[in-house]
Scaffold this active site. Structure first.
Site, short mmCIF file in Angstrom:
data_model
loop_
_atom_site.label_atom_id
_atom_site.label_comp_id
_atom_site.label_asym_id
_atom_site.label_seq_id
_atom_site.Cartn_x
_atom_site.Cartn_y
_atom_site.Cartn_z
N THR A 297 47.15 53.22 50.33
CA THR A 297 47.99 52.07 49.99
C THR A 297 48.25 51.24 51.24
OG1 THR A 297 49.05 53.54 48.40
CG2 THR A 297 50.10 51.39 48.77
N PRO B 252 44.13 51.30 55.72
CA PRO B 252 44.21 50.27 54.68
C PRO B 252 42.83 49.90 54.14
CG PRO B 252 44.36 49.24 56.82
CD PRO B 252 44.25 50.72 57.07
N HIS C 189 42.19 38.11 47.20
CA HIS C 189 42.24 39.33 46.37
C HIS C 189 42.70 38.94 44.97
CE1 HIS C 189 42.37 41.47 50.26
NE2 HIS C 189 42.00 42.56 49.57
N LYS D 275 47.68 41.39 43.63
CA LYS D 275 47.87 42.11 44.90
C LYS D 275 49.18 41.62 45.52
CE LYS D 275 45.88 43.20 49.43
NZ LYS D 275 46.36 44.60 49.47
N1 LIG Z 1 42.59 51.56 51.55
C1 LIG Z 1 41.77 50.89 50.78
O1 LIG Z 1 40.55 50.86 50.99
C2 LIG Z 1 42.30 50.16 49.61
C3 LIG Z 1 43.62 50.00 49.47
N2 LIG Z 1 44.12 49.41 48.36
C4 LIG Z 1 45.57 49.36 48.26
O2 LIG Z 1 45.99 50.32 47.30
C5 LIG Z 1 47.18 49.89 46.68
C6 LIG Z 1 47.03 50.00 45.17
O3 LIG Z 1 46.08 49.10 44.72
P1 LIG Z 1 45.68 49.02 43.17
O4 LIG Z 1 45.32 50.34 42.65
O5 LIG Z 1 44.74 47.91 43.05
O6 LIG Z 1 47.09 48.58 42.55
P2 LIG Z 1 47.63 48.84 41.08
O7 LIG Z 1 48.77 47.90 40.89
O8 LIG Z 1 46.53 48.81 40.10
O9 LIG Z 1 48.18 50.33 41.13
C7 LIG Z 1 49.37 50.69 41.75
C8 LIG Z 1 50.01 51.75 40.90
O10 LIG Z 1 51.09 52.33 41.59
C9 LIG Z 1 52.15 52.51 40.68
N3 LIG Z 1 53.41 52.64 41.38
C10 LIG Z 1 54.33 51.71 41.66
N4 LIG Z 1 55.36 52.26 42.35
C11 LIG Z 1 55.08 53.56 42.50
C12 LIG Z 1 55.76 54.66 43.09
N5 LIG Z 1 56.92 54.52 43.70
N6 LIG Z 1 55.18 55.88 43.03
C13 LIG Z 1 54.00 56.03 42.42
N7 LIG Z 1 53.32 55.03 41.83
C14 LIG Z 1 53.85 53.82 41.88
C15 LIG Z 1 52.06 51.31 39.78
O11 LIG Z 1 52.74 51.57 38.58
P3 LIG Z 1 53.36 50.31 37.78
O12 LIG Z 1 52.31 49.26 37.77
O13 LIG Z 1 53.65 50.86 36.45
O14 LIG Z 1 54.55 49.91 38.57
C16 LIG Z 1 50.57 51.20 39.58
O15 LIG Z 1 50.12 52.02 38.54
C17 LIG Z 1 47.45 48.50 47.22
O16 LIG Z 1 48.35 48.60 48.28
C18 LIG Z 1 46.10 48.06 47.74
O17 LIG Z 1 46.18 47.14 48.77
C19 LIG Z 1 43.32 48.95 47.38
C20 LIG Z 1 41.99 49.05 47.48
C21 LIG Z 1 41.36 49.66 48.61
O1 LIG Z 2 44.35 45.50 47.21
C1 LIG Z 2 43.13 45.57 47.35
O2 LIG Z 2 42.33 45.36 46.44
C2 LIG Z 2 42.63 45.92 48.67
N1 LIG Z 2 43.46 46.27 49.58
C3 LIG Z 2 43.15 46.71 50.87
C4 LIG Z 2 43.81 45.86 51.90
O3 LIG Z 2 44.92 45.40 51.68
O4 LIG Z 2 43.20 45.65 52.94
C5 LIG Z 2 41.69 46.89 51.09
C6 LIG Z 2 40.84 45.90 50.38
O5 LIG Z 2 41.07 44.67 50.90
C7 LIG Z 2 41.18 45.92 48.90
#
Ligand SMILES: NC(=O)C1=CN([C@@H]2O[C@H](COP(=O)(O)OP(=O)(O)OC[C@H]3O[C@@H](n4cnc5c(N)ncnc54)[C@H](OP(=O)(O)O)[C@@H]3O)[C@@H](O)[C@H]2O)C=CC1
Ligand SMILES: O=C(O)C1=N[C@H](C(=O)O)C[C@H](O)C1
Length: 487
Positions: free
Chosen positions: A313, A336, A371, A375
């Site tokens: 995250t 990230p 994005h 996001k």
């Molecule tokens: N490191 C990497 O390579 C990447 C990082 N990311 C990051 O990952 C994160 C998630 O992205 P993404 O899956 O697209 O987002 P989503 O919104 O699809 O998923 C996030 C989930 O987390 C849930 N959530 C909210 N609050 C909490 C909590 N306190 N505890 C547990 N779960 C919770 C949400 O539930 P609800 O919607 O019901 O609130 C939702 O289901 C972002 O920060 C993104 O930037 C994404 C892609 C790649």
């Molecule tokens: O939220 C996303 O989708 C992504 N989040 C990560 C970030 O904040 O850098 C990685 C990628 O960009 C996808």
């Protein structure tokens, strides 16, 4: 109805030492020994199925136990009689090799003596049909490993010792070899309170040993990345713990991720859930794809339960995240960005900044990231890469990163319409003070598979560190890449 609840294989060093097969068995009504039941008496046969109980069969490596211990079907029968048809968990010990050797020819088990893991996923239970003569008893493969299988009839397991089959319509049980053996499993409570409350059976919570297969727990499996990682992890042979913690509404039904059932729990239950998985899945690695607001408290929670974690995250207080994780003495990968090639680019920028600090002094930097519209934060990747540009001499603040979230602009900048809901386009433009020189770096990703794969790499990397008992540290994805651990 026989119901396979779980099959887990575990190993110590290079020897497979344990297989747990937990099945539901019919408990007999007090009609006397099953062998006395006549095959023609349909009603009596139906009585065989009146109740369902659990039978725990564990096979241990006898090299460690010298004496072969075995509680056979006769013991089950005796227990049933003694306990008036109540639930009878039974423990059975014998060697894995013996188990394998005694399996029916057409029951395929992928067994490698020198492997550290034994996969029972290849047990083809459907082939057991041919070994059953009893239409009344059916075996339902409902474990994670087996759920793709069709329900089958009959169950023959190591014929010399345990046999469920029918002769003339009754059940025949081998003689009890060691009548005095008491069951470890029978002394255990059948279901742990936390597990019962949570409503899904965790490995080992039925009285068997905690699982030693490679499990990950993902928060939140209901999110986009969470689900993508779960699927990639299953594809890579990892198991998914049957719980996930969410921040939003809690669906009543468990999620079904490629056949693995995952119960969604509200975040108010996170202590309860983590305490349970910590006990039940040794070596489990947590994966976090939630929301920026949850980053710090989730990481601190994983550390509280001493659970190694991969924090994918983005956002949150990164300084606090790293400081806390480092001081907690836990294993973690925090990054990230999980996409291998993007990580390589990030590493290249770090190297350039280290080798040639100030090389771009006086240049102007513009950073744009696009994005999906939901996001919540600015790209964590862009923030990370900007740190290197700052070292290269560029005067740039993180809040100058341009965020694009509207579809029209995204289409205009070349995002394919089918990826508006999941893409990450980054552009870094560097121009000389007199505008005669321009550098442009771009990394444009559609979909999420590159991150999901990278996350699995990070998990496997941590599992290796744990297995090697190497120093407990906080790693990033450049460390994982450096170690050649990205596929
Ligand atoms: N490191 C990497 O390579 C990447 C990082 N990311 C990051 O990952 C994160 C998630 O992205 P993404 O899956 O697209 O987002 P989503 O919104 O699809 O998923 C996030 C989930 O987390 C849930 N959530 C909210 N609050 C909490 C909590 N306190 N505890 C547990 N779960 C919770 C949400 O539930 P609800 O919607 O019901 O609130 C939702 O289901 C972002 O920060 C993104 O930037 C994404 C892609 C790649
Ligand atoms: O939220 C996303 O989708 C992504 N989040 C990560 C970030 O904040 O850098 C990685 C990628 O960009 C996808």
């Amino acid at each position: 109805m026989f119901k396979i609840n779980s099959i887990n294989a575990s190993s110590r060093k290079t020897q497979v030492t344990q297989i747990h097969i937990v099945i539901d068995l019919p408990v007999f009504s007090p009609l006397g020994p099953p062998s006395q039941i006549s095959g023609s008496n349909i009603r009596q046969k139906q009585n065989l199925r009146r109740q369902v109980s659990h039978c725990h069969i564990s096979m241990h490596n006898i090299r460690e136990k010298r004496k072969v211990q075995c509680v056979t079907g006769s013991a089950l029968m005796r227990n049933w009689n003694l306990q008036g048809g109540k639930q009878v968990p039974t423990l059975c010990l014998f060697s894995v090799r013996e188990f394998i050797e005694n399996l029916p020819q057409d029951l395929k088990v992928d067994f490698h003596e020198d492997s550290t893991r034994m996969s029972l996923q290849s047990v083809t239970l459907t082939s057991l049909v041919s070994h059953s003569h009893l239409g009344l008893i059916s075996l339902n493969s409902s474990s994670t490993a087996l759920q793709q299988q069709q329900p089958v009839k009959g169950f023959v397991c190591c014929p010399r010792r345990i046999s469920f089959s029918s002769a003339a319509g009754g059940l025949e049980w081998p003689q009890l070899k060691q009548p005095g053996i008491s069951s470890r499993a029978s002394r255990r409570p059948n279901r742990n309170v936390a597990e019962r409350n949570l409503g899904i059976r965790a490995a080992g919570m039925d009285g068997s040993e905690p699982s030693s297969e490679k499990y990950i727990m993902i928060n939140d499996c209901n999110g986009r990345m969470g689900r993508a990682v779960a699927e990639a992890a299953i594809g890579a042979g990892l198991k998914i713990a049957p719980y996930t913690i969410t921040g939003g509404p809690v669906p009543e039904e468990p999620l079904d991720i490629l056949g693995s059932k995952v119960k969604v729990c509200g975040k108010e239950r996170r202590d309860e859930v983590l305490d349970l998985v910590r006990k039940q899945y040794s070596g489990l690695v947590m994966v976090d794809y939630t929301v920026p607001d949850a980053v710090n408290e989730n990481a601190e929670l994983y550390c509280k339960y001493n659970l190694p974690f991969v924090m994918g995250t983005s956002g949150g207080d990164r300084e606090r995240l790293l400081t806390f994780a480092r001081s907690s003495g836990n294993y973690a990968v925090i990054a990230p960005q999980m996409g291998k090639q993007v990580v390589a680019f990030q590493a290249a920028m770090e190297i350039m900044a280290k080798e040639f600090p100030g090389a771009f002094s006086g240049y102007k930097l513009e950073v744009t990231e696009s994005h999906q519209s939901n996001k919540l934060d600015t790209s964590g990747t862009a923030k990370e890469i900007v740190k290197s540009f700052q070292k290269l001499g560029l005067d740039f603040n993180l809040d100058q990163i341009g965020m694009v979230r509207d579809a029209d602009s995204q289409i205009a900048m070349g995002v394919p319409s089918e990826h508006l809901g999941g893409h990450a386009f980054h552009t870094y433009r560097l121009t000389s003070p007199d505008n005669t020189v321009e550098f442009k770096f771009e990394h444009n990703v559609c979909g999420r598979s590159i991150y999901a794969q990278g996350t699995v790499d990070a998990v496997l990397f941590l599992m290796k560190k744990i297995e090697e008992k190497s120093e407990k540290k906080v790693f990033n994805m450049i460390d994982v890449l450096h170690e050649g651990a990205m596929r």
